[in-house]
Design a protein around this motif. Structure first.
Motif, PDB file in Angstrom:
ATOM      1  N   THR A 430       0.965  -1.403  -0.005  1.00  0.00           N
ATOM      2  CA  THR A 430       0.204  -0.140  -0.310  1.00  0.00           C
ATOM      3  C   THR A 430       1.105   1.773  -0.307  1.00  0.00           C
ATOM      4  O   THR A 430      -0.092   2.530   0.711  1.00  0.00           O
ATOM      5  CB  THR A 430      -1.358   0.005   1.426  1.00  0.00           C
ATOM      6  OG1 THR A 430      -0.609  -0.127   2.729  1.00  0.00           O
ATOM      7  CG2 THR A 430      -1.900  -1.405   0.743  1.00  0.00           C
ATOM      8  N   SER A 432       3.025   3.666  -1.727  1.00  0.00           N
ATOM      9  CA  SER A 432       4.325   4.735  -3.807  1.00  0.00           C
ATOM     10  C   SER A 432       5.203   4.395  -3.664  1.00  0.00           C
ATOM     11  O   SER A 432       5.565   4.618  -2.866  1.00  0.00           O
ATOM     12  CB  SER A 432       3.212   5.669  -3.693  1.00  0.00           C
ATOM     13  OG  SER A 432       3.866   6.231  -2.505  1.00  0.00           O
TER      14      SER A 432
ATOM     15  N   ARG B   2      -7.998   1.108  -4.532  1.00  0.00           N
ATOM     16  CA  ARG B   2      -7.819   2.489  -4.605  1.00  0.00           C
ATOM     17  C   ARG B   2      -6.718   2.002  -3.334  1.00  0.00           C
ATOM     18  O   ARG B   2      -6.474   2.850  -2.643  1.00  0.00           O
ATOM     19  CB  ARG B   2      -9.446   2.951  -3.481  1.00  0.00           C
ATOM     20  CG  ARG B   2     -10.048   2.292  -3.047  1.00  0.00           C
ATOM     21  CD  ARG B   2     -11.530   2.236  -2.313  1.00  0.00           C
ATOM     22  NE  ARG B   2     -11.891   0.565  -1.776  1.00  0.00           N
ATOM     23  CZ  ARG B   2     -12.508  -0.292  -1.841  1.00  0.00           C
ATOM     24  NH1 ARG B   2     -12.784   0.601  -2.898  1.00  0.00           N
ATOM     25  NH2 ARG B   2     -13.160  -0.818  -1.363  1.00  0.00           N
ATOM     26  N   TYR B   3      -6.537   0.904  -2.647  1.00  0.00           N
ATOM     27  CA  TYR B   3      -5.828   0.370  -2.242  1.00  0.00           C
ATOM     28  C   TYR B   3      -3.907   0.798  -2.302  1.00  0.00           C
ATOM     29  O   TYR B   3      -3.018   0.950  -1.214  1.00  0.00           O
ATOM     30  CB  TYR B   3      -5.748  -0.286  -0.860  1.00  0.00           C
ATOM     31  CG  TYR B   3      -7.587  -0.098  -0.515  1.00  0.00           C
ATOM     32  CD1 TYR B   3      -8.299   0.497  -0.160  1.00  0.00           C
ATOM     33  CD2 TYR B   3      -7.850  -1.522   0.113  1.00  0.00           C
ATOM     34  CE1 TYR B   3      -9.069   0.359   0.487  1.00  0.00           C
ATOM     35  CE2 TYR B   3      -9.354  -2.178   0.552  1.00  0.00           C
ATOM     36  CZ  TYR B   3      -9.849  -0.922   0.946  1.00  0.00           C
ATOM     37  OH  TYR B   3     -11.157  -1.213   0.962  1.00  0.00           O
ATOM     38  N   PRO B   5      -1.283   2.084  -4.297  1.00  0.00           N
ATOM     39  CA  PRO B   5      -1.115   3.172  -4.872  1.00  0.00           C
ATOM     40  C   PRO B   5       0.293   3.839  -6.265  1.00  0.00           C
ATOM     41  O   PRO B   5       0.128   4.374  -7.003  1.00  0.00           O
ATOM     42  CB  PRO B   5      -0.007   3.952  -3.920  1.00  0.00           C
ATOM     43  CG  PRO B   5       0.436   3.342  -3.106  1.00  0.00           C
ATOM     44  CD  PRO B   5      -0.294   2.143  -3.344  1.00  0.00           C
ATOM     45  N   HIS B   6      -0.133   2.400  -6.864  1.00  0.00           N
ATOM     46  CA  HIS B   6       0.924   2.373  -8.490  1.00  0.00           C
ATOM     47  C   HIS B   6       0.125   2.502  -9.374  1.00  0.00           C
ATOM     48  O   HIS B   6      -0.617   2.015  -9.857  1.00  0.00           O
ATOM     49  CB  HIS B   6       1.794   0.947  -8.169  1.00  0.00           C
ATOM     50  CG  HIS B   6       2.930   0.594  -6.825  1.00  0.00           C
ATOM     51  ND1 HIS B   6       1.813   0.435  -6.161  1.00  0.00           N
ATOM     52  CD2 HIS B   6       4.352   0.264  -6.774  1.00  0.00           C
ATOM     53  CE1 HIS B   6       2.659  -0.015  -4.508  1.00  0.00           C
ATOM     54  NE2 HIS B   6       3.879  -0.748  -5.776  1.00  0.00           N
TER      55      HIS B   6
END
Lengths: 487, 449, 127
Positions: A430, A432, B2-3, B5-6
């Motif tokens: 989770t 980035s 949505r959880y 981010p990539h």
């Protein structure tokens, strides 16, 4: 970020007891609406000495302030190895608070709580599909209790066959719960050296007809897949033993490999790791177990049964190891985990695993060379560096504390024990790329500081609410509670 | 998703940095014969709105006690939870944190646990308490293991039959393979008596375990049992499934208990079908190093500021491994916080008054039911907010009949107590108004017509 | 680090001082530095019969536990009563104030198995 002269408002907050004012109360009680009666005087206690007396506002401010001294996944990156600190979705919290889940009594007749049983049954089926085990039991309260239940089942299986085996093999990379659990089941621990990945030969050297089981973590605590796992399971089975797997690292395997297909007999899940339920400052967790067909008769009591379209608890299980806690499972946590599985779906779970492994390998690629990597095999969801390359006489602890100054929660440190000064980093899926880059930049900057300005590490943290604590005094002269006389 | 981010560009750049072409190459350490060669057979992910729809359908098949009239207790108690509790525990700085391994950024959790430990000591009258266990039953099992460790060569533990049955069963599971002999002490008139206990007390006994209140809601004579147990140098373990009673009745510590365990669910935790709840575990100073679980202690930081930290960790599994005092490696942190908030709100006076309301209502209802034809009270010992009645009408029929009126009448005792097939355990809390109790009395009486 | 020549040592990092049939036992400077801040000490009781090579006590730091193995067999005749209340003495004065127990030897031949200061220093270099 460090370098900017940011300042937060730090409010001090005394203990509840120190703020207490005689006569204050923070809650309005209903009328008694029946005649007052009281037990005989000799049964009554005096007032609870030292107990707080506060208003509702006092209590709200107290805990709101305390919360600001904490660091959670919602505050920032929390790469605690082996703990899988992934984001805790908010819809899970909403789901667990639906009155149809939060306000149901465990002693209600089963026919009146069919939805709860159905949810748990569906969660069992989903976990069975992800892990490859035919049967799942949701009862254990946490991973360690799942281990206890699983190892008791292994012992019960042996006893039923008249096997008097006394030993359990545990690799040196294992989590401390493994040997502690083996001891609780009356077993003696036989350690085995793994050298990164446990070989079939290493197990063969210690396997005998006195060994009841092997306990293995896969992927192991170095983040490495136990590539010999099939051969190891076959070997242990040939010699009459069973294999327990610690499922703490299942986040590396979803949709990729199923422990139940590899010859594992019993494994626990950590729903608070792999399935996104919150860690809650230390708990509650949930530690379901998956078992092979062979072990089903020994499952903890009771077991959820589906008959036609109805669900019930089955208590008529003569070989069961019995109950491991008062009521069936941490239901509120199970609801959250099921909500997560609904949100992710089958493809989403696999994607989560792929990105968790991508993230760990990205960190590894960015830090390798500057930080020493003792085991160079292809790692999965986490990566373990050692303190070997650190300059300026700095240690792993110093790096961890300096990371706090950079705004990150430190990784797991000094575990696994087989790595000198281990820094065990598990980013999860989770996070980035931007977060990972900031984190890697910080660790690289810290490595440079160690070389040139080691004091910055040794004095760290300087930007947290507290500086380093005197843990020796805490242990030498334990003060485990507040007392009126002490203040 | 949505959880996750990539972006595609992120993934591409990351793979380049790593030096592989595709994410699949990252799994090269997993041999082909260990790979799953098909997709996970679960439906695709749902939008939030659809998740809630799905879960609401399941929730609708349940029976919240707030929609009915419930007199269920038996180890889980329907107490009101002030709005403040959920509001505060929803602060994610608390619930998304892990075990406070880094004290410099975990003082919120640590101070919270220190306050929890203190309040458990104050309530139980004991010297020290740990940061919590899974629930009352597992805490009770761990207490038995502590007593065995402390007593060294003793292997016998006496267990009151009036201890909650699920506590007794959990103890039996934990002790299964440890050469511990568990002997059940039958209850007389709903309580554990010296006459039953004393003949069994000798130097083989490590501990006696009794409930307070016990499963029948009765108040045991702790001080008498404690002196007898102490006469043979054994420990008295007191298990408290309904700790609100401790705001009214003498604390087990004051009465001589050596170990006090119990479940804190009554203090601000939702029923949630029985979990998660929280076990508490309190001992005397002499047993400090035998305690299972986490402990928070007070110390100072480099600037000499008061601070809190996990301490005495050498008892635990991550350091002592197979010689640890327990294999537990979590505590019910979030639940401990809820208990602390609940106790802080009620405080010294509020908790006492709440206990008095529970006592007055349940004892009022008990008398009303005793006056009904076809019902009697089998036990005369004092009770807190639960009591047993025996019914002429078969208990299963009676329960079913009241369910038609949306009343959950109580817990049937027959399955756990042969001989008490006609026994029904009824619990009254502040959630049960006089009107509800009158409704129950009328419904019970209706059976005779 | 200091390793007095007049003392004997063991592979388990204890030191032994012999006076007639009484052996005084403690942990070496190396042992205390490896453990770090010592926070707890558990000693046997006077009158206990110890067997060479068997655990007879415990030393703990904040994050480590170490068993003390009796280097020799014999009866415990005295223990350092101050130590449990001041475990940090093991850090500050391992060879003097930090002595742990005195035992009356029951098998003096066991003395032959002990290391002298030089051999002990060789041993810890290998570690």
């Amino acid at each position: 970020m460090i370098g900017t002269d940011s300042r937060g408002l730090v409010l001090d907050e005394p203990l509840l007891f120190e703020q207490s004012q005689p006569g204050r109360i923070g809650f309005s009680l209903p009328e008694a609406d029946v005649p007052h009666t009281a037990p005989a005087a000799e049964l009554l206690r005096d007032e609870i000495t030292g107990f707080p007396e506060l208003s509702e506002v006092d209590v709200i401010r107290h805990y709101t302030r305390l919360s600001t001294w904490n660091y959670g996944v919602d505050s920032g990156f929390y790469p605690l190895g082996s703990c899988t600190m992934k984001y805790n979705p908010k819809i899970n919290e909403v789901a667990a608070r639906l009155p149809g889940f939060s306000d149901i009594h465990p002693q209600t007749p089963e026919a009146l709580n069919q939805g709860a049983l159905e949810l748990m049954y569906r969660l069992e089926r989903a976990l069975a599909e992800v892990s490859g085990f035919p049967a799942i039991c949701l009862q254990p309260a946490a991973g360690a209790q799942g281990e206890l239940a699983g190892m008791l089942m292994i012992r019960a299986w042996h006893e039923a066959r008249g096997n008097k085996r006394t030993k359990v093999i545990i690799p040196d990379t294992a989590h401390g719960t493994n040997p502690a659990t083996a001891a609780l089941c009356g077993y003696e621990v036989v350690p085995v050296v793994s050298d990164g990945i446990l070989s079939r030969d290493a197990v063969a050297a210690v396997m005998s007809n006195e060994v009841a089981a092997l306990m293995i973590t896969n992927p192991n605590t170095l983040g490495l897949f136990e590539a010999d796992i099939r051969a190891i399971c076959a070997l242990v089975h040939e010699q009459g033993g069973l294999v327990y797997s610690d499922g703490a690292n299942l986040n590396a395997l979803m949709g990729i490999s199923r422990p139940g297909d590899l010859g594992i007999d019993v494994m626990h899940f950590n729903l608070h790791k792999t399935f996104s339920t919150p860690h809650g400052g230390g708990g509650p967790g949930a530690g379901p177990i998956g078992v092979s067909a062979e072990l089903i008769p020994y499952l903890p009591l009771p077991v959820i049964i589906k008959e036609n379209q109805n669900y019930r608890f089955d208590y008529e299980r003569p070989h069961s190891i019995g109950r491991v806690k008062a009521f069936y499972g941490h239901f509120g946590i199970l609801v959250r985990a099921y909500s997560y599985i609904l949100a992710m779906g089958g493809p989403g779970l696999k994607k989560a695993t792929e990105l968790a492994v991508l993230n760990a390998n990205y960190i590894r690629a960015r830090l390798e060379g500057v930080y020493a990597l003792p085991f160079t095999e292809r790692s999965l969801h986490e990566v373990v560096f050692s303190e070997e390359n650190l300059g300026g006489g700095c240690r792993t602890l110093d790096v961890a504390k300096r990371l706090i100054d950079y705004g990150f929660h430190p990784p797991t440190i000094y575990f696994p024990l087989v790595v000198a000064g281990a820094l065990m980093i598990e980013p999860t899926e989770t996070e980035s790329k931007q977060t990972l880059d900031d984190f890697c930049d910080a660790l690289l900057a810290i490595a440079a500081e160690a070389e040139h300005e080691p004091d910055k590490l040794k004095q760290a943290p300087t930007r947290a609410r507290r500086r380093r604590l005197d843990e020796a005094t805490a242990a030498r002269k334990p003060r485990l509670r507040w007392r009126p006389s002490s203040n | 998703m949505r959880y996750l981010p990539h972006t595609a560009a992120d993934i591409k750049q990351m793979l380049t940095t790593i030096g592989v072409d595709a994410t699949d190459a990252l799994f090269s350490g997993i041999p082909a014969d260990c790979r799953l060669t098909r997709p996970i057979d679960l439906p695709p992910g749902l939008a939030e709105t659809d998740i809630l729809k799905e879960l609401r359908l399941l929730a609708a098949k349940n029976t919240p006690v707030s929609d009915w009239t419930s007199f269920l207790g038996g180890g889980a108690y329907n107490h009101f939870i002030p709005a403040v509790v959920d509001h505060l525990v929803s602060r994610s700085e608390f619930y998304t944190a892990y075990t406070p391994y880094q004290p410099e950024i975990s003082q919120g959790t640590l101070q919270g646990i220190f306050e929890f430990q203190t309040m458990i000591c104050q309530l139980t009258g004991m010297d020290m308490a740990n940061a919590s266990m899974y629930d009352g039953a597992s805490a009770c099992a761990e207490a038995v293991l502590l007593a065995i460790r402390a007593a060294k060569k003793r292997s016998r533990v006496l267990i009151s039959a009036a201890l909650p049955p699920h506590y007794r069963q959990t103890i039996a599971t934990y002790c299964r393979y440890l050469d511990i002999e568990l002997i059940t002490i039958e209850a007389t008139n709903g309580v554990t008596t010296l006459e039953q206990v004393e003949p069994l007390l000798d130097e083989r006994v490590a501990a006696l375990v009794v409930g307070y209140p016990n499963y029948f809601g009765c108040i045991e004579n702790i001080s008498t049992l404690a002196s007898s147990v102490h006469a043979v140098d054994a420990r008295l373990i007191t298990a408290v499934a309904e700790p609100l009673a401790l705001a009214l009745f003498k604390s087990p510590g004051e009465l001589g208990a050596d170990i006090v365990v119990g479940d804190g669910q009554s203090f601000g935790l939702p029923l949630a079908f029985g979990g998660p709840t929280i076990g508490f575990f309190a001992v005397r100073d002499k047993d400090m190093r035998l305690l299972p679980g986490r402990l928070v202690g007070e110390t100072v930081d480099l600037d000499d500021k008061r601070s809190f930290v996990l301490t005495l960790a050498t008892r635990e599994q991550h350091i002592r491994r197979e010689k640890a005092t327990s294999n537990i490696c979590s505590n019910q942190g979030m639940c401990a916080l809820m208990v602390s908030i609940y106790l802080a709100l009620h405080g010294k006076q509020g908790l006492r008054q709440l206990a008095e309301i529970n006592y007055a209502r349940s004892n009022w209802l008990r008398e009303q039911i005793a006056d009904l034809d076809g019902f009697s009270l089998p036990f005369s010992a004092p009770v807190f907010n639960e009591f047993v009645v025996t019914c002429q009408e078969p208990v299963a029929d009676l329960k079913k009949r009241l369910e038609q009126q949306k009343i959950l009448a109580g817990v049937a005792l027959g399955r756990d107590y042969p001989g008490l097939e006609s026994g029904l355990l009824i619990c009254v809390t502040e959630q049960n108004s006089r009107q509800q109790m009158e409704q129950l009395v009328a419904a019970l009486a209706g059976g005779k017509r | 680090m200091d390793f007095p020549d007049e003392l004997k040592y063991t592979e388990e990092h204890e030191w032994i001082a012999i006076e007639a049939d009484i052996a005084t036992i403690g942990i070496s400077d190396f042992a205390q530095s490896q453990l770090g801040d010592i926070v707890f000490v558990e000693l046997p009781e006077v009158g206990d019969e110890l067997e060479a090579g068997k655990p007879c006590g415990v030393v703990e730091s904040v994050k480590a536990v170490s068993d003390i193995y009796s280097p020799l067999s014999g009866e415990v005749v005295e223990i350092n009563e101050e130590l449990p209340d001041a475990p940090e003495t093991l850090n500050t004065s391992p060879y003097e104030d930090g002595w742990m127990i005195k035992i009356r030897l029951s098998n003096p031949q066991e003395l032959d198995d002990l290391l002298d200061a030089d051999s002990y220093q060789e041993l810890i270099k290998e570690d």
